[in-house]
Design a protein around this motif. Sequence first.
Motif, PDB file in Angstrom:
ATOM      1  N   ARG A 205      48.109  50.659  40.796  1.00  0.00           N
ATOM      2  CA  ARG A 205      46.681  50.841  40.758  1.00  0.00           C
ATOM      3  C   ARG A 205      45.898  49.966  39.994  1.00  0.00           C
ATOM      4  O   ARG A 205      44.762  50.126  39.588  1.00  0.00           O
ATOM      5  N   ILE A 206      46.339  48.883  39.926  1.00  0.00           N
ATOM      6  CA  ILE A 206      45.633  47.428  39.199  1.00  0.00           C
ATOM      7  C   ILE A 206      45.005  46.827  40.290  1.00  0.00           C
ATOM      8  O   ILE A 206      45.578  46.213  41.155  1.00  0.00           O
ATOM      9  N   ALA A 207      43.526  46.688  39.957  1.00  0.00           N
ATOM     10  CA  ALA A 207      42.662  46.483  41.371  1.00  0.00           C
ATOM     11  C   ALA A 207      42.915  44.763  41.581  1.00  0.00           C
ATOM     12  O   ALA A 207      42.703  44.090  42.664  1.00  0.00           O
ATOM     13  N   SER A 208      43.255  44.084  40.352  1.00  0.00           N
ATOM     14  CA  SER A 208      43.282  42.600  40.274  1.00  0.00           C
ATOM     15  C   SER A 208      44.733  42.303  41.550  1.00  0.00           C
ATOM     16  O   SER A 208      44.352  41.051  41.999  1.00  0.00           O
ATOM     17  N   TYR A 210      45.424  43.510  44.232  1.00  0.00           N
ATOM     18  CA  TYR A 210      44.710  43.486  45.572  1.00  0.00           C
ATOM     19  C   TYR A 210      43.590  42.383  45.946  1.00  0.00           C
ATOM     20  O   TYR A 210      43.733  41.918  46.900  1.00  0.00           O
ATOM     21  N   LEU A 211      43.162  41.880  44.743  1.00  0.00           N
ATOM     22  CA  LEU A 211      41.894  40.993  44.941  1.00  0.00           C
ATOM     23  C   LEU A 211      42.779  39.609  45.058  1.00  0.00           C
ATOM     24  O   LEU A 211      42.337  38.558  45.794  1.00  0.00           O
ATOM     25  N   GLN A 324      51.122  39.192  37.256  1.00  0.00           N
ATOM     26  CA  GLN A 324      50.153  40.058  36.825  1.00  0.00           C
ATOM     27  C   GLN A 324      50.530  41.160  35.870  1.00  0.00           C
ATOM     28  O   GLN A 324      51.723  41.739  35.758  1.00  0.00           O
ATOM     29  N   CYS A 377      35.948  32.530  44.839  1.00  0.00           N
ATOM     30  CA  CYS A 377      36.604  33.467  44.186  1.00  0.00           C
ATOM     31  C   CYS A 377      37.791  33.007  43.207  1.00  0.00           C
ATOM     32  O   CYS A 377      38.655  33.632  42.886  1.00  0.00           O
ATOM     33  N   LEU A 380      39.788  34.723  40.110  1.00  0.00           N
ATOM     34  CA  LEU A 380      40.918  35.833  40.424  1.00  0.00           C
ATOM     35  C   LEU A 380      42.319  35.147  40.430  1.00  0.00           C
ATOM     36  O   LEU A 380      43.339  36.086  39.915  1.00  0.00           O
TER      37      LEU A 380
END
Length: 398
Positions: A205-208, A210-211, A324, A377, A380
């Motif tokens: 559930r960690i958005a980073s 996916y980025l 991560q 980007c 990130l």
Amino acid sequence: MNTAQNLATAQRGRWAVAGLFFLNGFLVGSWAPQIPELATRLAIRESTLGILILVFGLGAMSFMPLSGVLMSRYGSRRVGLGFACACVFALLAVVSAPNVPLVAIAMFFFGGVVGAMDVAMNSNAVAVEKKLSRAIMSSSHGFWSLGGFVGGGLGGLIIQNFGAFAHAVSVTIALAIMLVLAARYVIDDKHPEASKQKKPMRLPRIASVYLVGAVALFAMIPEGAILDWGALYLRNELGVSIATAGLGFALFAGAMAVLRFVGDRVRNRFGAVQTMRISCLIAAAGIFVAGLSPWAWLVIASFAVAGVGIANIVPIAFSAAGNQPGISASTGMSVVTTIGYSGILLAPSAIGFAAEHVGFSWVYIALSVPLIVVCACAELVRAADFQPDRQIAGPEMI
């Protein structure tokens, strides 16, 4: 086991995982000069070849998450070596298939085992990084590129002189020898998930993460375009021989190899974010010129420049995935590799359809745009700048 023994084990594991990267790259590089021969043997157009490459990508996308699940239970060593065994026979299966349906089945298997092995060997590289307390991801990918350089460079010459089947047999023998030499020393990483009470499988559930996967995706689309279509572009639109066409990917992979071997030092000096930005600009310039050039020699040279830029983009993204916060390295790597490799595996099929209508020149010009997006980007990937524990770090090595 004392500190010196741990360090010696990690150092041997470092070279063993380098061997796995070389094996995987050699296999993919050997596939590149086979692509025009496959199209000729089956008498198919670019659109049909694009569908077959799409099947290859679907195989990889199906097996990559499976690799992550298996690693959470058995570790990257057992999973990586298992899929490496299957990789030994993958190219021979494709070249031996007599018709399009059987080639499609073989391509699905080929893509699946290559992709699953890739996830496992990258996870094993993260485990080695932690044991050595320093970055090795870029140079590990350097061995992949070196394997691609050797496979692509020799592949065109062998096919031209001895035929596609003889080339596939020689590749199978070479892969088997490489695997035997590397297998003994691959480190056995015991993942914490394997020792805890099993939980239901779910996406992080960690958005980073996916980025970071999106960064890898946009960086790997141009790489896939050169891998799968560079030889066909040089042969069909610029009229070069199969041996010269194979040099396009070979020099691209060779340039990546050289820059990846120094990439860890460059990243340590300038940081992951700055290295990512500069790399993207160089890559965008190279692939843009490759699309504009009417001369084969300049296209090949521009592919090499693109390789210089692309060299450290993917390793930095993968290192960020394996570091991560809040998720395991195998989970982060599985997510990012699955998203990222959709660029190198699925996008080329769409490129084939586009090239049939507008030509490869315009396609390559357009593919410089995703690299500019990655440049914007770059922040990130800051998680790739982890601080090593100098107290247990060993002597500096590639």
